[in-house]
Design a protein around this motif. Structure first.
Motif, PDB file in Angstrom:
ATOM      1  N   LEU A   1      49.122  40.924  37.030  1.00  0.00           N
ATOM      2  CA  LEU A   1      49.074  42.311  36.576  1.00  0.00           C
ATOM      3  C   LEU A   1      49.946  43.214  37.446  1.00  0.00           C
ATOM      4  CD1 LEU A   1      45.367  42.788  35.440  1.00  0.00           C
ATOM      5  CD2 LEU A   1      47.366  42.063  34.134  1.00  0.00           C
ATOM      6  N   ASP A   2      50.133  42.821  38.698  1.00  0.00           N
ATOM      7  CA  ASP A   2      51.085  43.534  39.546  1.00  0.00           C
ATOM      8  C   ASP A   2      52.504  43.315  39.028  1.00  0.00           C
ATOM      9  OD1 ASP A   2      52.333  44.850  41.704  1.00  0.00           O
ATOM     10  OD2 ASP A   2      52.425  42.993  42.858  1.00  0.00           O
ATOM     11  N   GLU A   3      52.839  42.054  38.714  1.00  0.00           N
ATOM     12  CA  GLU A   3      54.188  41.728  38.254  1.00  0.00           C
ATOM     13  C   GLU A   3      54.473  42.281  36.862  1.00  0.00           C
ATOM     14  OE1 GLU A   3      54.379  37.428  40.640  1.00  0.00           O
ATOM     15  OE2 GLU A   3      54.316  37.483  38.442  1.00  0.00           O
ATOM     16  N   GLU A   4      53.474  42.255  35.976  1.00  0.00           N
ATOM     17  CA  GLU A   4      53.706  42.652  34.587  1.00  0.00           C
ATOM     18  C   GLU A   4      53.554  44.150  34.350  1.00  0.00           C
ATOM     19  OE1 GLU A   4      51.558  40.480  31.674  1.00  0.00           O
ATOM     20  OE2 GLU A   4      52.134  38.513  32.440  1.00  0.00           O
ATOM     21  N   LEU A   5      52.612  44.773  35.087  1.00  0.00           N
ATOM     22  CA  LEU A   5      52.292  46.175  34.819  1.00  0.00           C
ATOM     23  C   LEU A   5      52.527  47.098  36.011  1.00  0.00           C
ATOM     24  CD1 LEU A   5      48.903  45.642  32.930  1.00  0.00           C
ATOM     25  CD2 LEU A   5      51.169  45.945  31.909  1.00  0.00           C
ATOM     26  N   GLY A   6      52.714  46.530  37.196  1.00  0.00           N
ATOM     27  CA  GLY A   6      52.914  47.349  38.387  1.00  0.00           C
ATOM     28  C   GLY A   6      51.655  48.039  38.861  1.00  0.00           C
ATOM     29  N   ILE A   7      50.489  47.401  38.671  1.00  0.00           N
ATOM     30  CA  ILE A   7      49.227  47.997  39.099  1.00  0.00           C
ATOM     31  C   ILE A   7      48.509  47.072  40.077  1.00  0.00           C
ATOM     32  CG2 ILE A   7      48.944  49.287  36.949  1.00  0.00           C
ATOM     33  CD1 ILE A   7      46.867  47.166  36.092  1.00  0.00           C
ATOM     34  N   ALA A   8      47.631  47.671  40.878  1.00  0.00           N
ATOM     35  CA  ALA A   8      46.754  46.909  41.771  1.00  0.00           C
ATOM     36  C   ALA A   8      45.340  47.048  41.243  1.00  0.00           C
ATOM     37  CB  ALA A   8      46.849  47.440  43.206  1.00  0.00           C
ATOM     38  N   ILE A   9      44.747  45.939  40.834  1.00  0.00           N
ATOM     39  CA  ILE A   9      43.417  46.004  40.231  1.00  0.00           C
ATOM     40  C   ILE A   9      42.340  45.857  41.288  1.00  0.00           C
ATOM     41  CG2 ILE A   9      44.194  45.216  37.974  1.00  0.00           C
ATOM     42  CD1 ILE A   9      43.330  42.424  38.664  1.00  0.00           C
ATOM     43  N   ASP A  10      41.177  46.441  41.003  1.00  0.00           N
ATOM     44  CA  ASP A  10      40.042  46.403  41.918  1.00  0.00           C
ATOM     45  C   ASP A  10      39.184  45.189  41.596  1.00  0.00           C
ATOM     46  OD1 ASP A  10      37.803  46.755  43.463  1.00  0.00           O
ATOM     47  OD2 ASP A  10      37.278  48.734  42.672  1.00  0.00           O
ATOM     48  N   PRO A  11      39.124  44.180  42.499  1.00  0.00           N
ATOM     49  CA  PRO A  11      38.327  42.970  42.209  1.00  0.00           C
ATOM     50  C   PRO A  11      36.851  43.259  41.961  1.00  0.00           C
ATOM     51  CG  PRO A  11      39.778  42.620  44.092  1.00  0.00           C
ATOM     52  CD  PRO A  11      39.822  44.084  43.784  1.00  0.00           C
ATOM     53  N   LEU A  12      36.344  44.373  42.494  1.00  0.00           N
ATOM     54  CA  LEU A  12      34.931  44.699  42.302  1.00  0.00           C
ATOM     55  C   LEU A  12      34.646  45.167  40.882  1.00  0.00           C
ATOM     56  CD1 LEU A  12      34.130  46.534  45.664  1.00  0.00           C
ATOM     57  CD2 LEU A  12      33.713  44.138  45.057  1.00  0.00           C
ATOM     58  N   SER A  13      35.709  45.447  40.114  1.00  0.00           N
ATOM     59  CA  SER A  13      35.504  45.918  38.738  1.00  0.00           C
ATOM     60  C   SER A  13      35.601  44.790  37.723  1.00  0.00           C
ATOM     61  CB  SER A  13      36.549  46.993  38.398  1.00  0.00           C
ATOM     62  OG  SER A  13      37.835  46.409  38.185  1.00  0.00           O
ATOM     63  N   PHE A  14      35.802  43.548  38.196  1.00  0.00           N
ATOM     64  CA  PHE A  14      35.937  42.422  37.279  1.00  0.00           C
ATOM     65  C   PHE A  14      34.624  42.139  36.557  1.00  0.00           C
ATOM     66  CE2 PHE A  14      39.433  40.200  40.010  1.00  0.00           C
ATOM     67  CZ  PHE A  14      40.314  41.218  39.672  1.00  0.00           C
ATOM     68  N   GLU A  15      34.757  41.709  35.306  1.00  0.00           N
ATOM     69  CA  GLU A  15      33.584  41.295  34.509  1.00  0.00           C
ATOM     70  C   GLU A  15      34.041  40.201  33.545  1.00  0.00           C
ATOM     71  OE1 GLU A  15      30.958  43.164  30.868  1.00  0.00           O
ATOM     72  OE2 GLU A  15      31.703  44.538  32.410  1.00  0.00           O
ATOM     73  N   ASP A  16      33.453  39.016  33.655  1.00  0.00           N
ATOM     74  CA  ASP A  16      33.814  37.914  32.764  1.00  0.00           C
ATOM     75  C   ASP A  16      33.510  38.284  31.316  1.00  0.00           C
ATOM     76  OD1 ASP A  16      34.617  36.367  34.888  1.00  0.00           O
ATOM     77  OD2 ASP A  16      32.690  35.357  35.100  1.00  0.00           O
ATOM     78  N   LEU A  17      34.436  37.973  30.419  1.00  0.00           N
ATOM     79  CA  LEU A  17      34.239  38.279  29.005  1.00  0.00           C
ATOM     80  C   LEU A  17      34.089  37.015  28.173  1.00  0.00           C
ATOM     81  CD1 LEU A  17      34.115  40.396  26.749  1.00  0.00           C
ATOM     82  CD2 LEU A  17      36.604  40.215  26.556  1.00  0.00           C
ATOM     83  N   ILE A  18      35.114  36.159  28.126  1.00  0.00           N
ATOM     84  CA  ILE A  18      35.061  34.950  27.312  1.00  0.00           C
ATOM     85  C   ILE A  18      36.116  33.974  27.799  1.00  0.00           C
ATOM     86  CG2 ILE A  18      36.688  35.825  25.583  1.00  0.00           C
ATOM     87  CD1 ILE A  18      35.044  34.382  23.420  1.00  0.00           C
ATOM     88  N   ARG A  19      35.844  32.689  27.650  1.00  0.00           N
ATOM     89  CA  ARG A  19      36.804  31.622  27.941  1.00  0.00           C
ATOM     90  C   ARG A  19      37.185  30.982  26.612  1.00  0.00           C
ATOM     91  NH1 ARG A  19      36.253  29.230  33.226  1.00  0.00           N
ATOM     92  NH2 ARG A  19      36.252  27.158  32.322  1.00  0.00           N
ATOM     93  N   VAL A  20      38.494  30.872  26.358  1.00  0.00           N
ATOM     94  CA  VAL A  20      38.983  30.400  25.064  1.00  0.00           C
ATOM     95  C   VAL A  20      39.867  29.166  25.258  1.00  0.00           C
ATOM     96  CG1 VAL A  20      40.236  31.015  22.955  1.00  0.00           C
ATOM     97  CG2 VAL A  20      38.988  32.785  24.236  1.00  0.00           C
ATOM     98  N   PRO A  21      39.357  27.962  24.994  1.00  0.00           N
ATOM     99  CA  PRO A  21      40.247  26.792  24.965  1.00  0.00           C
ATOM    100  C   PRO A  21      41.134  26.888  23.722  1.00  0.00           C
ATOM    101  CG  PRO A  21      37.913  26.174  25.153  1.00  0.00           C
ATOM    102  CD  PRO A  21      37.960  27.595  24.754  1.00  0.00           C
ATOM    103  N   TRP A  22      42.433  26.653  23.888  1.00  0.00           N
ATOM    104  CA  TRP A  22      43.341  26.817  22.749  1.00  0.00           C
ATOM    105  C   TRP A  22      44.493  25.825  22.848  1.00  0.00           C
ATOM    106  CZ3 TRP A  22      41.739  29.966  18.964  1.00  0.00           C
ATOM    107  CH2 TRP A  22      42.595  30.168  17.874  1.00  0.00           C
TER     108      TRP A  22
END
Length: 310
Positions: free
Chosen positions: A51-72
């Motif tokens: 997300l740093d490389e693609e969007l130029g942002i630093a994300i807060d690890p404390l705000s993470f929340e698992d949503l879904i895992r998708v095998p594809w």
């Protein structure tokens, strides 16, 4: 290949999507930003880096929340796409590695514009924790009263299942309810009745038997398609025909099917973690089981009696 996708949600409830640039696989389609985990790299560290490389942002690890895992699988390329909700970051997202980026409410995103592996992520964002099914032994009038009460207390995903009524009676009852359902911003799915769903402009819930007959998504993306599943093979079929979600049952013992052995939570979680779509836990469960279901990889809980007596 293990891929992390960041689902950035701003204060207005909008999510960020990025358009794949020319020259890349699935160019022109939209996706949730992220990328693959490098050898020896921790998954969350990979998401921060991407997300740093693609969007130029630093994300807060404390705000993470698992949503879904998708095998594809894309052709011969298999991957596990793990979606993580991110609610806090520093910097203004920019399209550093994408043709464009956009902020949209989940309801305003056309799933058809997304890369196929990203569509289950959008479905998981849109779907509520409860999926309520009308009891089998009630009349159309009684079911109408129950659905109105459910809408009033906040239920937003409901299955219109009336095995004791004729197809015409069930369709007429659903049609009469539709103005109220839409006023609440809810979704109503007809049980098994694809033609009726098309005529009314509502969703449909397919039986396990129908999954073996349907070769493609039976309705447009603007209405939900669900399916009843009881084993991993049926979950694969539900994903293959473009369902938005499935129910997997029975998790616990039920009075309606006393001779059917329950799956139990460990087996349920194992099967769901290998599924490529959101899955509701069904069978002997009610609203109080949502936390347990979420702990075992479910989207939430589906049910009948426990929801109407809650």
């Amino acid at each position: 290949m293990h891929v992390l996708a960041g689902v950035l949600i701003d204060g207005a409830g909008r999510i960020l999507i990025a358009q794949r640039p020319a020259g890349k696989h699935l160019a022109g389609m939209w996706e949730f930003p992220g990328g693959k985990v490098e050898p020896g790299e921790a998954p969350m560290a990979a998401l921060e880096r991407e997300l740093d490389e693609e969007l130029g942002i630093a994300i807060d690890p404390l705000s993470f929340e698992d949503l879904i895992r998708v095998p594809w699988t894309y052709g011969e390329r298999s991957m596990l796409l793990e979606a993580v909700v991110v609610r806090a970051w520093s910097g203004e997202p920019q399209a550093l590695d994408a043709a464009a980026i956009d902020w949209r409410l989940p309801k305003d995103i056309d799933p058809g514009m997304l890369a196929p592996a990203d569509r289950p992520i959008l479905a998981a964002l849109r779907l509520p924790e409860h999926y309520v099914i009308t009891p089998a032994d009630v009349s159309v009038a009684q079911a109408t009263t129950l659905v109105r009460a459910a809408l009033a207390r906040g239920e937003r995903l409901l299955q219109w299942r009336l095995p004791g009524a004729s197809t015409e009676e069930a369709r007429a009852g659903a049609a009469a309810l539709l103005p109220e359902v839409r006023r609440f911003g809810a979704q109503l799915l007809l049980n098994r009745d694809i033609e009726g769903a098309r005529a009314l402009g509502v969703g449909v819930h397919l039986s396990a038997g129908q999954l073996r007959e349907v070769t493609e998504r039976p309705l447009a993306f603007d209405v939900p398609v669900g399916a009843s599943c009881h084993d991993p093979d049926e979950l694969v079929l539900a994903s293959a025909c473009g369902c938005d979600f499935a129910t997997l049952s029975p998790v616990d013992a039920t009075a309606s099917h006393p001779d059917t052995p329950p799956l139990g939570w460990p087996r349920f979680a194992k099967w769901v973690e290998n599924a490529s779509l959101p899955v509701y836990a069904l069978g002997g469960l009610g609203p109080t089981d949502v936390a347990m279901a979420r702990m075992h990889a479910a989207q939430g809980v589906a049910g009948i009696r426990a929801f109407w007596t809650a």
